[in-house]
Design a protein around this motif. Structure first.
Motif, mmCIF file in Angstrom:
data_model
loop_
_atom_site.group_PDB
_atom_site.id
_atom_site.type_symbol
_atom_site.label_atom_id
_atom_site.label_comp_id
_atom_site.label_asym_id
_atom_site.label_seq_id
_atom_site.Cartn_x
_atom_site.Cartn_y
_atom_site.Cartn_z
ATOM 1 N N ARG A 35 -8.790 5.805 -3.554
ATOM 2 C CA ARG A 35 -8.629 5.145 -2.260
ATOM 3 C C ARG A 35 -7.463 5.784 -1.503
ATOM 4 N NH1 ARG A 35 -9.888 0.735 0.512
ATOM 5 N NH2 ARG A 35 -11.635 0.385 -0.859
ATOM 6 N N TYR A 36 -6.590 6.401 -2.246
ATOM 7 C CA TYR A 36 -5.431 7.007 -1.619
ATOM 8 C C TYR A 36 -5.578 8.518 -1.461
ATOM 9 C CZ TYR A 36 -3.229 2.500 -2.418
ATOM 10 O OH TYR A 36 -2.940 1.171 -2.414
ATOM 11 N N PHE A 37 -6.272 9.115 -2.396
ATOM 12 C CA PHE A 37 -6.461 10.569 -2.357
ATOM 13 C C PHE A 37 -7.894 10.890 -2.745
ATOM 14 C CE2 PHE A 37 -2.133 9.536 -3.445
ATOM 15 C CZ PHE A 37 -1.401 10.268 -2.517
ATOM 16 N N LEU B 262 -4.601 15.157 -4.236
ATOM 17 C CA LEU B 262 -3.392 14.456 -4.652
ATOM 18 C C LEU B 262 -2.270 15.438 -4.944
ATOM 19 C CD1 LEU B 262 -1.571 12.268 -5.712
ATOM 20 C CD2 LEU B 262 -2.915 12.195 -7.814
ATOM 21 N N ASN C 296 2.295 1.665 -3.295
ATOM 22 C CA ASN C 296 1.320 2.215 -4.241
ATOM 23 C C ASN C 296 1.207 3.720 -4.074
ATOM 24 O OD1 ASN C 296 0.712 -0.162 -5.435
ATOM 25 N ND2 ASN C 296 -1.197 -0.506 -4.332
ATOM 26 N N ARG C 297 1.036 4.113 -2.829
ATOM 27 C CA ARG C 297 0.899 5.547 -2.564
ATOM 28 C C ARG C 297 2.102 6.298 -3.144
ATOM 29 N NH1 ARG C 297 0.753 9.963 0.789
ATOM 30 N NH2 ARG C 297 -1.354 10.609 1.291
ATOM 31 N N LEU D 141 0.827 -1.206 0.000
ATOM 32 C CA LEU D 141 0.000 0.000 0.000
ATOM 33 C C LEU D 141 0.859 1.253 0.000
ATOM 34 C CD1 LEU D 141 -2.986 -0.838 2.314
ATOM 35 C CD2 LEU D 141 -2.649 -1.170 -0.117
#
Lengths: 206, 206, 206, 206
Positions: free
Chosen positions: B54-56, B62, B16-17, B13
Motif C-alpha cells: 500500500r505504501y510501495f 521501496l 508507518n511509511r 500513515l
DNA sequence: CATGAATGAGGCTTCATTCAT
DNA sequence: GATGAATGAAGCCTCATTCAT
C-alpha cells in the motif's frame, strides 16, 4: 596402463576444474554473484550441473575459490612489486597502476568480488581478500614512513582509502567509460597519482 | 460522516511509511538487498506483508526510495558545505569528513547502496546516486583548480577515487572497527586528509 | 560415458510430459483454469512443482498446450469427416455427433477451453480454437449451400450456433446427466439432429 | 422526524445497493469475474471496499445477486413472450430474438455469467440460471410438441442447444463483430431462425 | 453507516542441490 | 565420473475480508 589412464584422467579433471573456475569468473564479473547461476556456469564450462558438485561442494565454495584464485594472482604480482627495487613511492604507484591496469583489461572481477555482498560464506572470503589487498598497501606505506618518504599517518585508513579509490575508479559510474588504450593509460595514471599524492601528502591537508 | 481523514490518521500513515523505510534501511544496511526480504521488512515495521504494498508498489520501488532518501539527505548537506565559506581545500576536507562522520553514526547504508548490485531498477538508481556524489566532488575540485588551489588533474578520476576511498574506509574490512568516538574522529580525519592530500598533490606523484 | 540419452529416459520424459498434460487437462476440465493450480497439476502428475517448469515455461504455456493438443486432435478428426464421402448434411451430422461423442467420453474439456476466460495468453489461444471449430462448420455449410442441400444463410452465425449448441449440450446443466451409454447415444443423436435441422431449415422459421 | 430520516436513509441505502450491483455488472461483463475485484467495484460505485460488505456478505454473494438480477429480468421478459399470443414457433423465435437483442445492446453479461466458471458458490448459481433459461425453452418446445407444431424430440437437449447456440453466437469469436444496428438485426434474425429451424425440423436430419 | 488501512493465506516461479541412470 | 531431471524451500506479490476510526 592403469597409470597412464589415471594420468590422463587427472589432467582432464584438472582441466574441467579450470574451465569451471573460468566460467564462474566470467559470469560473476558480468552480472555479479546473483546472476551467476550454477546451471549457467555448468553449461558455460561445457559440463552438467551435477558435475560441478564433484569439483566444488557448493556454490559458495566455488565462488570463494574463484575469488581466492583471482586474489592470489593479484597479490603475487603486487608482492613482487613491493619486493622489487625502487622507493616506497614507486612501489605504491606501481602497485596501484599494476592492479588497475589488469583490472581494466579483463572483465572487471573487481566489482563482483570487491563490492557485492552475498551469502555469508562468500562474504567472509571477500572480506579477507580486501584485507589482503589492504595488507600489501599497508606494507608499502609502513616502509615509506620508516624511510621518511611518507609522513606519519593512519596506515589502516590510508590503505583502505587506496583500495576503495581504485575500486571505485574501476567499476563505478563516475569515471567515464574507458574504452581506448589511451584513455585507460590516463586513468591508470590518474588513479595511481591520486593515491601517491594522498599518501605522500598525508597530514598536509589539515 | 465521511471517513475522517483525521490528522491522527495522517500521522499514523506517515509514521508507518517511515517505519517501513526505516526497517528497510536497517535491513539493507545489515545484509544487503538480498537479505532484505519483504516479509522481514514488514514484521520489522510491525506490519503485514500486504501492507507494504500500500505504501510501495514493489520491492524495487521501496529500496529505490530508501536509497534516494538517504542520498538526497547527504547531497543536501554536502551542497551546503560546498556553497559555504572557505577554500576549495576546506570544502573538500569538510565534505569528506562530514559524509564519513554521518555514515559512521547511522547504519552504514553506504555499503548497501554504493556497492551491491541487484535488480536493474534499483541498480539504475544506485548508479545515479554515485554519480551525484561524484558531481559534488567534481565541483569542488574544479573550483579549486580554477583558484589554482589544486593542480590540473583528471577531475572524473579524482572524484571517483574520493568516493571510493571513503566508501571503502567506511564499510570495508580493512580499517579497524571504529567503535569509540575517538577512533571515529581519527578515522574521519585520516580519510579526509587522505583525500585532500591526493587532490592537492595530484600530479606530484609521478 | 556421457549421459545416456537412453531410449528409456526419452520415454520417461515423454511420459512425464504426457502425465503433466493429462493432469492439467483433468484439472482444468473439472474446475476450470482458475482451480488448476500448478502445485496440484504437479502432484497429480506425480512430480514436484519445479519439475513442471522444465516442461513448460509457465502456467499459461502449459494450458495453451493443453488446449491446442485437444483442439488439434479434434480438428483432425472433424476434417477427416468433412473430406470423407457423403452429403453435406451427413458431414454436418457426423461432425457434430463425433465431437459430442468424444467429449462425453473424456473429461469435458470443452467447457474449460471453449468458455472460460483467463489470462490474456490463454485467452488468445482459446479464441483461436473456437474459430477453428467454427471454420470446420463453415466449410460444411458452404459446401452444402453450393450443393443446394442447404438454403442460403448467415454462415458465420450458423457455425457459431452449432459450436455453441453442442458445447452447451455437453457441459451445460440443462441437459440431464448422461451417465449411461444409451443416454449418451440419445444425446448425441439429439444434438446432431438439432444442428442438421437448423442448417437444413434455415430461413424456414421466419 | 426520525421516520423521515429513516425513509431518506432507506432510499440512500437502496440506491447504494443498486450502484454496487450496477458497478459489479459492468465490471464482470467487461473482464469476467476474475478481473472484477471488490476494490474496483467499490470505487466504481463511489463507495469504499468496506461498505460493500454491509450490502453483500461476500464477493460470491454479490455476484450471485448480479447474476440473479440479470437473469430474473430476462426470464420475466421471456415468460411474457411465452404467455403471449402466437404459435409455439413464434414464441421460440421471439424468445431467442428478444434475448439476443438485449444481450447485444448492453455489455455482454452473457459471457461472464453464462460461461465463466469460478468459485463454487457462484458456479452453482450460474448453473441454476442456465437451467432457468433452459426451462423457458423447454416449455415452449413442449407446448409446440403438444400442438403438433414441433415433432417429438429430446426436449432437454434441444433447450440446451438453443441456450448454447445463442450464447456462443453472442459472445464467441466466430460470429463477426456486430457493431452496426443492421448487422445486429441480421444476427438476431440468423440466430433465431437457426433455433426455430432446428426445433421445427428435429428428427428430420436423420 | 462509511472509510480505507491492514491482514494473511495462497498463487506462481526460481534455483541450489540431489540422485537415478 | 558425468548427466540432467527432479526436488522443494523460499521469495514476491495479490486480493478478499476485517476492523479501528
Amino acid at each position: 596402463m592403469a597409470y597412464q589412464r589415471s594420468e590422463k584422467m587427472e589432467q582432464r579433471l584438472a582441466a574441467n576444474r579450470e574451465r569451471i573456475l573460468g566460467a564462474a569468473r566470467k559470469l560473476v564479473s558480468k552480472g555479479g554473484l546473483r546472476e551467476a547461476r550454477m546451471g549457467t556456469v555448468a553449461s558455460e564450462a561445457g559440463l552438467s550441473t551435477g558435475a560441478l558438485y564433484r569439483y566444488f561442494p557448493s556454490k559458495a565454495d566455488l565462488f570463494v575459490d574463484v575469488l581466492n584464485a583471482a586474489v592470489d594472482h593479484e597479490i603475487l604480482i603486487l608482492d613482487k612489486i613491493v619486493e622489487g627495487p625502487g622507493s616506497a613511492r614507486d612501489h605504491l604507484r606501481n602497485a596501484v597502476a599494476s592492479f588497475v591496469r589488469r583490472a581494466l583489461r579483463g572483465p572487471n572481477l573487481a566489482y563482483a568480488f570487491i563490492a557485492e555482498p552475498t551469502e555469508a560464506d562468500v562474504d567472509a572470503a571477500r572480506m579477507l581478500c580486501r584485507k589482503q589487498f589492504g595488507e600489501v598497501f599497508k606494507r608499502i606505506i609502513r616502509t615509506g614512513i620508516a624511510n621518511h618518504e611518507f609522513p606519519e599517518q593512519d596506515v589502516d585508513a590510508s590503505a583502505a582509502c587506496i583500495v576503495g579509490a581504485f575500486t571505485e575508479a574501476l567499476v563505478g559510474p563516475i569515471a567515464p567509460s574507458t574504452r581506448g588504450t589511451k584513455t585507460q593509460d590516463r586513468l591508470i595514471d590518474a588513479v595511481s597519482s591520486f593515491c601517491v599524492a594522498a599518501v605522500v601528502g598525508a597530514g598536509t591537508g589539515a
